[in-house]
Design a protein around this motif. Structure first.
Motif, PDB file in Angstrom:
ATOM      1  N   PHE A 137       0.819  -1.220   0.000  1.00 53.39           N
ATOM      2  CA  PHE A 137       0.000   0.000   0.000  1.00 53.39           C
ATOM      3  C   PHE A 137       0.849   1.264   0.000  1.00 53.39           C
ATOM      4  CE2 PHE A 137      -2.997  -3.222   1.571  1.00 53.39           C
ATOM      5  CZ  PHE A 137      -3.853  -3.145   0.485  1.00 53.39           C
ATOM      6  N   LEU A 141       0.140   4.163  -2.726  1.00 53.56           N
ATOM      7  CA  LEU A 141      -0.013   5.591  -2.435  1.00 53.56           C
ATOM      8  C   LEU A 141       1.124   6.408  -3.042  1.00 53.56           C
ATOM      9  CD1 LEU A 141      -1.419   5.657   1.194  1.00 53.56           C
ATOM     10  CD2 LEU A 141      -2.607   5.695  -0.971  1.00 53.56           C
ATOM     11  N   ALA A 163      -4.607  -6.188  -4.404  1.00 56.14           N
ATOM     12  CA  ALA A 163      -5.631  -5.282  -3.856  1.00 56.14           C
ATOM     13  C   ALA A 163      -5.392  -3.815  -4.206  1.00 56.14           C
ATOM     14  CB  ALA A 163      -5.682  -5.448  -2.343  1.00 56.14           C
ATOM     15  N   LEU A 166      -7.161  -1.333  -7.657  1.00 56.41           N
ATOM     16  CA  LEU A 166      -8.272  -0.384  -7.709  1.00 56.41           C
ATOM     17  C   LEU A 166      -7.852   0.995  -7.193  1.00 56.41           C
ATOM     18  CD1 LEU A 166     -11.129  -0.607  -8.695  1.00 56.41           C
ATOM     19  CD2 LEU A 166     -11.851  -1.169  -6.394  1.00 56.41           C
ATOM     20  N   ILE A 167      -6.957   1.019  -6.211  1.00 51.87           N
ATOM     21  CA  ILE A 167      -6.477   2.307  -5.679  1.00 51.87           C
ATOM     22  C   ILE A 167      -5.759   3.064  -6.808  1.00 51.87           C
ATOM     23  CG2 ILE A 167      -4.893   3.402  -4.021  1.00 51.87           C
ATOM     24  CD1 ILE A 167      -5.431   1.106  -2.117  1.00 51.87           C
ATOM     25  N   GLU A 170      -8.519   3.907  -9.823  1.00 50.62           N
ATOM     26  CA  GLU A 170      -9.559   4.874  -9.462  1.00 50.62           C
ATOM     27  C   GLU A 170      -8.956   6.273  -9.364  1.00 50.62           C
ATOM     28  OE1 GLU A 170     -12.768   3.965 -10.184  1.00 50.62           O
ATOM     29  OE2 GLU A 170     -13.318   5.004  -8.339  1.00 50.62           O
ATOM     30  N   ASN A 171      -7.756   6.365  -8.780  1.00 44.45           N
ATOM     31  CA  ASN A 171      -7.105   7.673  -8.682  1.00 44.45           C
ATOM     32  C   ASN A 171      -6.652   8.163 -10.050  1.00 44.45           C
ATOM     33  OD1 ASN A 171      -6.853   8.684  -5.809  1.00 44.45           O
ATOM     34  ND2 ASN A 171      -6.335   6.531  -5.589  1.00 44.45           N
ATOM     35  N   ARG A 173      -8.085   7.547 -12.816  1.00 37.32           N
ATOM     36  CA  ARG A 173      -9.310   7.992 -13.485  1.00 37.32           C
ATOM     37  C   ARG A 173      -9.726   9.370 -12.981  1.00 37.32           C
ATOM     38  NH1 ARG A 173     -13.132   5.128 -16.383  1.00 37.32           N
ATOM     39  NH2 ARG A 173     -15.009   6.352 -16.595  1.00 37.32           N
ATOM     40  N   ILE A 189      -8.917  -8.711 -12.991  1.00 30.05           N
ATOM     41  CA  ILE A 189      -9.418  -8.275 -14.299  1.00 30.05           C
ATOM     42  C   ILE A 189     -10.727  -7.462 -14.167  1.00 30.05           C
ATOM     43  CG2 ILE A 189     -10.336  -9.078 -16.523  1.00 30.05           C
ATOM     44  CD1 ILE A 189      -8.221 -11.347 -16.371  1.00 30.05           C
ATOM     45  N   PHE A 191     -11.783  -5.497 -11.828  1.00 19.70           N
ATOM     46  CA  PHE A 191     -11.516  -4.145 -11.323  1.00 19.70           C
ATOM     47  C   PHE A 191     -10.944  -3.266 -12.434  1.00 19.70           C
ATOM     48  CE2 PHE A 191     -11.031  -6.630  -7.280  1.00 19.70           C
ATOM     49  CZ  PHE A 191     -12.227  -6.193  -6.736  1.00 19.70           C
ATOM     50  N   ALA A 194     -13.660  -2.290 -14.860  1.00 18.10           N
ATOM     51  CA  ALA A 194     -14.562  -1.257 -14.342  1.00 18.10           C
ATOM     52  C   ALA A 194     -13.927   0.132 -14.339  1.00 18.10           C
ATOM     53  CB  ALA A 194     -15.001  -1.624 -12.929  1.00 18.10           C
ATOM     54  N   THR A 195     -12.602   0.202 -14.311  1.00 18.08           N
ATOM     55  CA  THR A 195     -11.977   1.519 -14.098  1.00 18.08           C
ATOM     56  C   THR A 195     -11.062   1.992 -15.233  1.00 18.08           C
ATOM     57  OG1 THR A 195     -10.254   0.379 -12.853  1.00 18.08           O
ATOM     58  CG2 THR A 195     -12.002   1.421 -11.573  1.00 18.08           C
TER      59      THR A 195
ATOM     60  N   GLN B 164      -1.225   1.355   6.860  1.00 17.86           N
ATOM     61  CA  GLN B 164      -1.469   0.293   5.870  1.00 17.86           C
ATOM     62  C   GLN B 164      -2.941  -0.115   5.896  1.00 17.86           C
ATOM     63  OE1 GLN B 164       0.600  -1.071   3.603  1.00 17.86           O
ATOM     64  NE2 GLN B 164       2.278  -2.134   4.550  1.00 17.86           N
ATOM     65  N   THR B 167      -5.231   2.475   4.426  1.00 23.14           N
ATOM     66  CA  THR B 167      -5.188   2.472   2.960  1.00 23.14           C
ATOM     67  C   THR B 167      -6.021   1.315   2.417  1.00 23.14           C
ATOM     68  OG1 THR B 167      -2.924   3.253   3.170  1.00 23.14           O
ATOM     69  CG2 THR B 167      -3.623   2.580   0.987  1.00 23.14           C
ATOM     70  N   LEU B 171     -10.335   0.804   0.002  1.00 16.14           N
ATOM     71  CA  LEU B 171     -10.813  -0.028  -1.104  1.00 16.14           C
ATOM     72  C   LEU B 171     -12.335  -0.142  -1.127  1.00 16.14           C
ATOM     73  CD1 LEU B 171      -8.435  -3.078  -1.468  1.00 16.14           C
ATOM     74  CD2 LEU B 171      -9.042  -1.409  -3.191  1.00 16.14           C
ATOM     75  N   TYR B 174     -13.602   2.701  -3.032  1.00 21.09           N
ATOM     76  CA  TYR B 174     -13.233   2.599  -4.451  1.00 21.09           C
ATOM     77  C   TYR B 174     -14.077   1.530  -5.146  1.00 21.09           C
ATOM     78  CZ  TYR B 174      -9.210   5.636  -3.657  1.00 21.09           C
ATOM     79  OH  TYR B 174      -8.417   6.699  -3.363  1.00 21.09           O
ATOM     80  N   ALA B 178     -16.403   2.267  -8.335  1.00 24.45           N
ATOM     81  CA  ALA B 178     -16.150   1.518  -9.575  1.00 24.45           C
ATOM     82  C   ALA B 178     -17.387   0.714  -9.963  1.00 24.45           C
ATOM     83  CB  ALA B 178     -14.954   0.594  -9.399  1.00 24.45           C
ATOM     84  N   ARG B 181     -20.086   2.861 -11.595  1.00 24.21           N
ATOM     85  CA  ARG B 181     -19.825   3.153 -13.013  1.00 24.21           C
ATOM     86  C   ARG B 181     -20.064   1.926 -13.885  1.00 24.21           C
ATOM     87  NH1 ARG B 181     -15.614   6.019 -11.493  1.00 24.21           N
ATOM     88  NH2 ARG B 181     -14.212   4.279 -11.856  1.00 24.21           N
ATOM     89  N   ALA B 182     -19.589   0.765 -13.376  1.00 25.30           N
ATOM     90  CA  ALA B 182     -19.696  -0.463 -14.174  1.00 25.30           C
ATOM     91  C   ALA B 182     -21.154  -0.865 -14.384  1.00 25.30           C
ATOM     92  CB  ALA B 182     -18.936  -1.591 -13.490  1.00 25.30           C
TER      93      ALA B 182
END
Lengths: 266, 274
Positions: A137, A141, A163, A166-167, A170-171, A173, A189, A191, A194-195, B164, B167, B171, B174, B178, B181-182
């Protein structure tokens, strides 16, 4: 000492047959045989995404994922080499965000040689190959921070993601970047779909270097792997047919065969 | 072989091994760097890749006796050697970080206090981490400074671990954005995905089962109970597609491995030099 599992006779035979088909296909392609590859939109979009960054005068970010040196990362680095050559030709800056320290020197070498191959060795900036962190993570970041500070126009995410996928996307995007992603991991795949704007899924990821370069060796290997997949699908259908029509007798035959093969590994 | 990889019997011998290993490695790397041109390096990489691939391949495929073959005992030492070589690259990573952040601080670039924070955090974790690691232990507990372990605990368990976790928890948000939108039904595929996801999600929660609980389990319509329908979508539609992808990935990985092992990739991977 822990003992590893070993192959049985069935696995040895299957591996030998599959390898022989792929190598034979490579040899045929090297001798000049024409081979067809279907269009893969995610890979075709790479040029368009680089072009957008060039038009906007903003950099591109490439992430080879979280994995260390392995087949997935090597494939990601092969894609990176192609992207660097295109970006260098258009004088667009490219930043590589690294998680695994052992990938760092290899990525440095790949990027430097790609700039050489593009005829623009002076455009290579070692500080653009960034080791972010080996913590998942912290890497996510750190990379998001890099995207925001450098105002990247395009994100390429090719490699093994988990994991943090998506972080990152999404950012990306939210920052308005065009995103092209590819991973062989089926759990990530969805995730990416979708983004991201374009996604390379499953074995398309391994087809990338052949699709992008059209080198006969790589194209031959790609066609070889498609033949192997066709054979595997035929075997699955055959198995389904036997299990459906022979029922219990097929199960018994399967168990006997599997026991014999397991003995073969000893 | 076990003697070759056995731990050094005395600290003095261990120190001697370390010095010999380090000096030998530096000399070897220097000679390779000076003596080999780009073609030589490519050739060396191809040979090392082939031998390493052959070692692991043979160990896996060669017939075994009592769950071992002639290479099995070498797997662990070779893996340790590879891990040690990989560990050297951590230094390169740290060098890259120090270079980038050092330049930011020296040139007072925008955001340079963040780079300064990197150095403070890096040194604090290094000093207190090592200090805590080498704190003597035993019975009765030896006397140590009261904050010797405490600072490390605060830095790692009190700061790093919660950051950690925080963060990771992002998710959830997020995933929600996501998914929103999907699932917007702009195309027929998105509508299909939305309906399938709706059934699967409802099938997983008690309220879903409650909605269709009016359909008796023995009825010919029992298939349309949400929990049954959701399970059917997961096991009969989703699973074959997932397995199809996994088949393709496995064969793709095999083809890529063969290309790397036999150095067929080098035209792309180690780009042609001018």
């Amino acid at each position: 000492m822990a003992t590893l599992e070993h192959a049985n006779w069935f696995m040895r035979g299957l591996f030998a047959a599959m390898s022989a088909i792929i190598v034979a296909s490579v040899l045929l392609a090297q001798r000049g045989r024409e081979m067809f590859i279907r269009r893969i939109p995610g890979l075709t979009a790479i040029e368009e995404a680089i072009g957008r960054a060039t038009e906007m005068g903003r950099p591109i970010l490439f992430s080879p994922g979280l994995d260390g040196i392995g087949i997935i990362t090597l494939q990601a680095l092969a894609i990176l080499a192609y992207i660097v050559r295109l970006a260098a030709a258009q004088a667009t800056r490219l930043i590589v965000a690294i998680r695994a320290s052992e990938v760092y020197p290899v990525a440095e070498e790949v990027v430097r040689e790609a700039y050489d191959a593009a005829g623009r060795p002076e455009a290579y900036r070692p500080e653009d190959i960034r080791f972010i962190s080996d913590e998942q993570f912290a890497y996510a970041l750190g990379t998001v921070g890099l995207m925001a500070r450098e105002r990247v126009a395009t994100n390429f995410l090719f490699g093994g993601f988990y994991a943090e996928a998506l972080i990152l996307t999404e950012n990306g995007r939210a920052l308005g970047a065009v995103q092209v992603a590819g991973t062989p991991d089926p759990t990530q795949i969805p995730f990416f779909i979708a983004t991201c704007d374009y996604v390379v899924i499953g074995d398309e990821f391994y087809a990338a270097s052949a699709y992008l370069t059209r080198e006969p060796t790589l194209t031959g290997s790609l066609v070889g792997q498609d033949i192997v997949k066709g054979i595997l699908v035929a075997l699955v259908l055959l198995g389904v047919g036997i299990a459906t029509y022979l029922g219990g007798a097929a199960n018994e035959a399967h168990n006997l065969l599997w026991q014999a093969l397991a003995r073969g590994s000893q | 072989m076990s003697r070759l990889f056995a731990p050094a019997p005395t600290p003095r011998l261990l120190a001697a091994y370390l010095v010999i290993g380090l000096v030998g490695s530096v000399i070897l790397i220097y000679l390779l760097h000076r003596g080999l041109g780009p073609r030589g390096r490519r050739w060396l990489i191809a040979v090392v890749t082939f031998v390493a691939g052959l070692f692991y391949g043979l160990e896996f495929y060669y017939p075994v006796h009592n769950r071992k073959n002639f290479l099995t005992d070498w797997i662990e030492p070779v893996s340790v050697m590879i891990a040690v070589i990989g560990a050297f690259t951590v230094g390169l990573g740290i060098y890259s970080l120090c270079q980038v952040h050092g330049r930011n601080v020296a040139r007072r670039r925008p955001g340079w206090p963040n780079s300064l924070a990197f150095f403070v955090a890096f040194l604090a974790m290094l000093v207190f981490g090592l200090w805590s690691h080498y704190t003597p232990v035993g019975e009765p507990a030896p006397k140590v400074l009261p904050w010797q372990n405490g600072v490390y605990e605060v830095l790692f368990n009190g700061l790093f671990a919660p950051l950690q976790t925080a963060t990771f928890s992002l998710l959830a948000f997020y995933i929600a954005s996501a998914a929103y939108r999907a699932f917007r039904m702009r195309t027929a595929e998105a509508a299909l995905m939305m309906i399938a996801a709706f059934i699967v999600m409802l099938g997983q929660v008690p309220v879903g089962a409650w909605i269709t609980s009016g359909i008796p389990l023995t009825s010919p319509w029992a298939f349309f109970r949400l929990e049954t329908l959701g399970e059917w979508i997961l096991n009969w539609l989703n699973m074959p597609a997932q397995r199809g992808i996994v088949f393709g990935i496995a064969v793709g990985a095999l083809a890529m491995s063969l290309r790397v092992w036999l150095s067929l990739e080098r035209g792309t991977f180690f780009s042609e030099q001018r």
